[in-house]
Structure formats: structure tokens, C-alpha cells
Design an enzyme around this catalytic site. Structure first.
Site, PDB file in Angstrom:
ATOM      1  CB  CYS A  84     -11.348 -10.183  21.398  1.00  0.00           C
ATOM      2  SG  CYS A  84     -10.593 -11.353  22.519  1.00  0.00           S
ATOM      3  NE  ARG A 143     -10.201 -18.687  27.127  1.00  0.00           N
ATOM      4  CZ  ARG A 143     -10.849 -19.464  26.244  1.00  0.00           C
ATOM      5  NH1 ARG A 143     -12.114 -19.251  25.986  1.00  0.00           N
ATOM      6  NH2 ARG A 143     -10.228 -20.430  25.644  1.00  0.00           N
ATOM      7  CG  HIS A 178     -12.840  -7.201  24.749  1.00  0.00           C
ATOM      8  ND1 HIS A 178     -13.904  -7.767  24.097  1.00  0.00           N
ATOM      9  CD2 HIS A 178     -11.986  -8.209  25.017  1.00  0.00           C
ATOM     10  CE1 HIS A 178     -13.713  -9.071  23.978  1.00  0.00           C
ATOM     11  NE2 HIS A 178     -12.551  -9.358  24.529  1.00  0.00           N
ATOM     12  CD  GLU A 180     -15.854  -4.741  23.270  1.00  0.00           C
ATOM     13  OE1 GLU A 180     -14.887  -4.139  22.776  1.00  0.00           O
ATOM     14  OE2 GLU A 180     -15.840  -5.964  23.495  1.00  0.00           O
TER      15      GLU A 180
HETATM   16  N1  GLN Z   1     -10.419 -16.923  23.065  1.00  0.00           N
HETATM   17  C1  GLN Z   1     -11.441 -16.525  22.146  1.00  0.00           C
HETATM   18  C2  GLN Z   1     -11.238 -17.196  20.786  1.00  0.00           C
HETATM   19  O1  GLN Z   1     -10.187 -17.666  20.539  1.00  0.00           O
HETATM   20  C3  GLN Z   1     -11.476 -15.019  21.958  1.00  0.00           C
HETATM   21  C4  GLN Z   1     -11.798 -14.374  23.275  1.00  0.00           C
HETATM   22  C5  GLN Z   1     -12.595 -13.102  23.167  1.00  0.00           C
HETATM   23  O2  GLN Z   1     -13.100 -12.732  22.119  1.00  0.00           O
HETATM   24  N2  GLN Z   1     -12.790 -12.459  24.301  1.00  0.00           N
HETATM   25  O3  GLN Z   1     -12.148 -17.253  20.011  1.00  0.00           O
END
Ligand code: GLN
Length: 197
Positions: A84, A143, A178, A180
Site C-alpha cells: 500500500c 485507500r 494488505h 498482513e
Molecule cells: N492512501 C495512503 C497513501 O497514499 C495509503 C493507504 C494505505 O497504506 N493503507 O499514502
């Protein structure tokens, strides 16, 4: 084997626990250390950059030298995984949000990444993905960023809609989701074996 989890911000503890489980499953002895300081990643055999807020994680790792240690570890062929926000940091190129915030990237995978690619309506969701080398995997997106374009040395491991959501360049693995946050250790197991790529 010593695995470092960059622990400046984000879902650090979940990665520590999953990595411990994965090491056990593989029958590899070792330790997993969360670190906020320079000096640990350089003495490790693998490193994970967790999810969180990419702007914050970037500032902190570039401030005290952890960023250089991650780059050195990657260049020495050891496994590096970013999930992410961690995927954003591993990328070579970011979108206008990355540029506007002045987020420095590690540039370890030749990809173009877009922050918050799945929009506000679908801030978080779970979906079954077909992940190359791993198989069907319940992926949790929060996100999440996505990869819009990959360079020629990048192996695409999973796609969703028009995006690439998992990619690998040699020993460096980036995931938009994710792994994890499930009970499934297969992606962590795959990551731990990446020095044999
Ligand atoms: N939206 C976050 C970013 O742009 C990443 C989201 C996440 O790691 N769960 O940094």
C-alpha cells in the site's frame, strides 16, 4: 534470518506477526524486528515497508538514513516488500498527488503509481485476486494506490480493473493491498524466498 519492518508509522505490528508466522511455516529460524532508527535494516536479510501514510513514512525514512539502507539492501539482492503506502515508496514515478506533496520515492521498481486510485466511494474493500506464483488470494484494499504503467523489467503479478495491483522487479515486491490483514501467510512466504529469484 533477520527481517526488518520499517516501523515509523502504519500497520507495523500486523506485518511483524505475519512474518513470524511465515518464517515458522517455512521452517526458517530467525527474528522479526520493527525499527524506527537507522542501523537495523543494514543488518537485516529482508525488509518490509508497511501501509500507512506515504507522505509521513517518506519524510521519516529519508530523514534518518533508513531510505539509503533499504536501497542498499535491495541492490544487494535481498528481499524487499512494500504494501500500500509501501508500494508508493518503492516506485520510480508518482502521480500529481505524490509530486504536489513533495514525497520522495525510493525508485526501486520501474512503475508509475497513482495514490488513492480507487476513489472515495470504495475507500476499502476486499476482493479475490489471482496472484501469480501464489494463487487465489483474499486481498484487502484500504485507500489503496494502483500501478498505471510498468517498465519492461517488471513482472506483473496481479491486476484489478485497468490497474496492476501487484508487481515485482527481481527481489523487490510491491502490493497495492494488505496481505498482513488476512490469516493467509502465502504472500509473506513468497516474499521471504525472493533472494532466490
Ligand atoms: N492512501 C495512503 C497513501 O497514499 C495509503 C493507504 C494505505 O497504506 N493503507 O499514502
Amino acid at each position: 534470518m533477520r527481517v526488518a519492518v520499517v516501523g515509523v508509522q502504519g500497520d507495523v505490528e500486523e506485518h511483524v506477526l505475519m512474518t513470524k508466522k511465515a518464517l515458522k511455516k517455512l521452517g526458517i529460524g530467525g527474528e522479526v524486528v520493527a525499527t524506527r532508527r537507522a542501523g537495523i535494516v543494514s543488518k537485516s536479510d529482508a525488509v518490509i515497508i508497511p501501509g500507512g501514510e506515504s507522505t509521513t513514512i517518506s519524510k521519516l525514512i529519508f530523514l534518518d538514513g533508513i531510505a539509503d539502507e533499504i536501497i542498499e539492501l535491495a541492490e544487494s539482492g535481498k528481499p524487499v516488500m512494500g504494501t500500500c503506502a509501501g508500494l508508493i515508496l518503492l516506485s520510480k514515478y508518482g502521480d500529481e498527488q505524490v509530486e504536489k506533496t513533495g514525497t520522495k520515492l525510493l525508485g526501486l521498481i520501474d512503475i508509475w503509481v497513482k495514490r488513492n486510485a480507487f476513489g472515495r466511494q470504495r475507500e476499502s474493500f476486499q476482493v479475490k485476486l489471482d496472484v501469480k506464483h501464489v494463487g487465489s488470494f483474499d486481498a484487502v484494499f484500504i485507500r489503496a494506490p494502483a500501478i498505471k504503467k510498468v517498465g519492461e523489467n517488471v513482472e506483473v503479478l496481479a491486476t484489478l480493473q485497468d490497474y496492476v495491483v501487484a508487481a515485482k522487479q527481481n527481489n523487490v515486491l510491491g502490493l497495492a493491498f494488505h496481505p498482513e490483514l488476512t490469516n493467509d501467510t502465502r504472500i509473506h512466504e513468497y516474499f521471504l524466498k525472493l533472494n532466490e529469484f
